[in-house]
Enzyme design. Structure first.
Site, short mmCIF file in Angstrom:
data_model
loop_
_atom_site.label_atom_id
_atom_site.label_comp_id
_atom_site.label_asym_id
_atom_site.label_seq_id
_atom_site.Cartn_x
_atom_site.Cartn_y
_atom_site.Cartn_z
CG ASP A 121 20.99 -70.92 30.92
OD1 ASP A 121 21.56 -70.84 29.53
OD2 ASP A 121 20.59 -71.84 31.27
CD GLU A 371 19.50 -69.55 39.36
OE1 GLU A 371 20.05 -69.12 38.66
OE2 GLU A 371 18.89 -70.65 39.67
CE1 TYR A 426 18.47 -77.11 37.68
CE2 TYR A 426 18.96 -75.14 38.67
CZ TYR A 426 18.24 -75.77 37.49
OH TYR A 426 17.08 -75.13 36.90
CD GLU A 461 15.44 -72.36 37.66
OE1 GLU A 461 16.41 -73.22 37.40
OE2 GLU A 461 14.90 -71.19 37.47
#
Length: 557
Positions: A121, A371, A426, A461
């Site tokens: 990303d 990830e 997240y 993150e």
């Protein structure tokens, strides 16, 4: 042919879509004159990086090919050039990705022609992003230096080893910041002690200069200066220790990303970034998701910044579909996708990263992937030997990888190999969006599970896309107010979990990505805008990270 700046990413320098999204061979060519005074020297060409693979030609002769877009390579060209004369230097850069590259990608057919698809990303900037050097060395010369430091009371211990071409005597002279000699040793390897040493520590980037010399009698034939920060990194239960003292990481995942130039390294931009880190109270960052310029690592050493150093192994996860990358339709680990060949490429990248950055005191953790799919048997088989590769290459630092939400506690099969737990989460953005009460409870519940592993946890993150200047009461997703509410909820979770020893918000600054309905002119999760101005959340982070009464401070000893 057209003029091209080096270093720079070529993608954003043009205004047409075809150039920006080009994949294939990109040819760079220039004429170089070898200095006349280099007669009798070994002459080389050194590239700090070529993304994603580079092939170098001297006149019409191919001299080297290197795969891996963020690490250096060089070739000896002595027999192909002459001091005082010019030669044509050509570099063919190829930015095509496949399942056997790190990072991976694939070329897919479409009714309108082939498309390069990738699963990281951030925008696939390509080209020659860092400096290209013409080098000269004597026939007998040092080729590698390794230093590992330890502490015994007030004494700093430096264990060193060298590799060289030629059988001359090697010695080492260590000088302090004032230039005074504090230790010496003779031999290609050995250990020396620095009495009453000034230790390297977070916020105190004290560096000794170790000059490694090859001697012919009393004559210094070749010397190499290596900065040395005397410090230790260890893990004790759920604590991360530097010099035996607990540390709590504050800071960011970052990107080498700037308007127009893409991933070009620029010293002035680097200094601005570090000044922003200083202003906000950050003591660390992660090199997400690839090795950064060597100048960044040198500067982190000198500034006393702690670094999680990461390979370019990002996108090894076909489960990350949906609105960001689109549906995948591939199996992550299989003979036709991520396979044994990929694994060996990945292993070499790990070796190359550690070979480049092993002597940096700022580097305290190796991250071998970001990830990846980690909840399957294929993931376990793929990663088990890669952790061994990292530990064989460096015995002095913890090794980990960054876990994704798709492999929560109890499902992940790779975290068992890691010395510490690094989590990207997240809650409140990709899940529980606009439900921060539910997000906080769910995050706390998962961290409770990870805490039972008995390892330190770093949140590598956490973040919410925020469009600068969008204000709403009450705060809703994409507004600056929601980013603040989101961060406050995350921080309560961290502060209530003793095993959490670090928080690195995603991201330091807004950055370019592929286009899509989830991305408004790129990823907008920055605490700073892409031109390094603070959003409202930056002030919240500054208050938290500079306050001596912040709840996380109790974890620092």
């Amino acid at each position: 042919a057209s003029q091209m700046a080096v270093p720079a990413s070529f993608n954003d320098l043009a205004t047409d879509r075809e150039t920006r999204e080009f994949f294939g061979d990109i040819w760079y060519q220039t004429v170089v004159r070898v200095p006349r005074g280099w007669a009798g020297q070994r002459i080389g060409v050194h590239l700090e990086s070529a993304t994603h693979r580079g092939t170098v030609f001297v006149n019409d002769t191919e001299v080297i090919t290197h795969q891996g877009g963020y690490l250096p390579f060089e070739a000896d060209i002595t027999d192909l050039v002459a001091p005082g004369e010019e030669f044509r230097l050509t570099v063919r850069v190829n930015n095509v990705l496949s399942f056997q590259t790190i990072p991976p990608g694939v070329i897919e057919d479409s009714p309108h022609g082939p498309k390069l698809r990738y699963w990281h990303d951030f925008f696939n900037y390509a080209g020659i992003h860092r400096d290209v050097w013409l080098t000269a060395r004597p026939e007998s010369h040092l080729t590698d230096v390794t230093v590992i430091t330890d502490i015994d009371g007030t004494t700093g211990r430096v264990t060193y080893s060298t590799e060289a071409v030629g059988a001359l005597v090697t010695d080492v002279v260590v000088r302090d910041a004032a230039g005074l000699t504090v230790a010496t040793a003779t031999g290609a390897e050995g250990t020396l002690d620095i009495p009453d040493a000034h230790f390297w520590a977070p916020g105190d980037g004290y560096l000794y200069d170790a000059e490694f010399r090859m001697l012919d009698g009393e004559t210094v034939v070749h010397s190499y200066h290596q900065s040395v920060g005397v410090r230790t990194v260890t893990i004790d239960g759920t604590k991360l220790l530097v010099n035996g003292q607990p540390v709590y990481l504050t800071g960011f995942g970052m990107h080498e990303d700037h308007v127009t130039v893409g991933k070009q390294h620029i010293d002035s931009m680097m200094i601005r970034d570090f000044e922003c880190l200083r202003w906000i109270g950050a003591n660390s960052f992660r090199t997400s998701h690839y090795p950064y310029s060597e100048r960044v690592m040198d500067y982190a050493d000198a500034q006393g910044i702690l670094v999680i150093d990461e390979t370019p192994a990002v996108g090894l996860n076909m489960g990350l579909g949906g609105g960001i990358m689109g549906a995948q339709g591939y199996t992550t680990y299989s003979p036709d996708t991520i396979n044994d060949v990929t694994q060996e490429v990945h292993a070499q990248v790990i070796r190359d990263l550690i070979a480049r950055d092993k002597n940096h005191p700022s580097v305290i953790i190796w991250s071998i992937a970001n990830e990846p799919e980690s909840e399957t048997e294929g993931a376990e088989d793929y990663f088990r030997p890669l952790f061994d590769v990292a530990r064989q290459a460096d015995v002095s630092r913890p090794v980990g990888f960054v876990n994704v939400m798709l492999a929560p506690h109890g499902a992940c099969r790779v975290s068992q190999f890691a010395d510490l737990i690094m989590l990207n989460r997240y809650y409140g953005w990709y899940v529980f969006n606009d439900d921060l009460v539910g997000a906080e409870a769910a995050f706390a519940s998962e961290l409770e599970g990870w805490s039972t592993e008995g390892k330190p946890i770093i949140i590598t993150e956490y973040g919410a896309d925020t469009y600068p200047g969008l204000h709403q009461l009450p705060g809703q997703p994409w507004s600056e107010e929601y980013q603040i509410d989101y961060l406050e909820a995350q921080h309560r979770v961290f502060d209530n979990c003793d095993a959490v020893v670090g928080e690195q918000m995603w991201n330091f600054a807004d950055f370019a990505t592929t286009a899509g309905i989830m991305r408004v002119g790129g990823n907008k999760k920055g605490a700073f805008t892409r031109d390094r101005q603070p959003k409202s959340s930056a002030h919240l982070l500054r208050r938290r990270w500079t306050s001596t009464t912040s709840p996380w401070n109790r974890k620092n000893g």
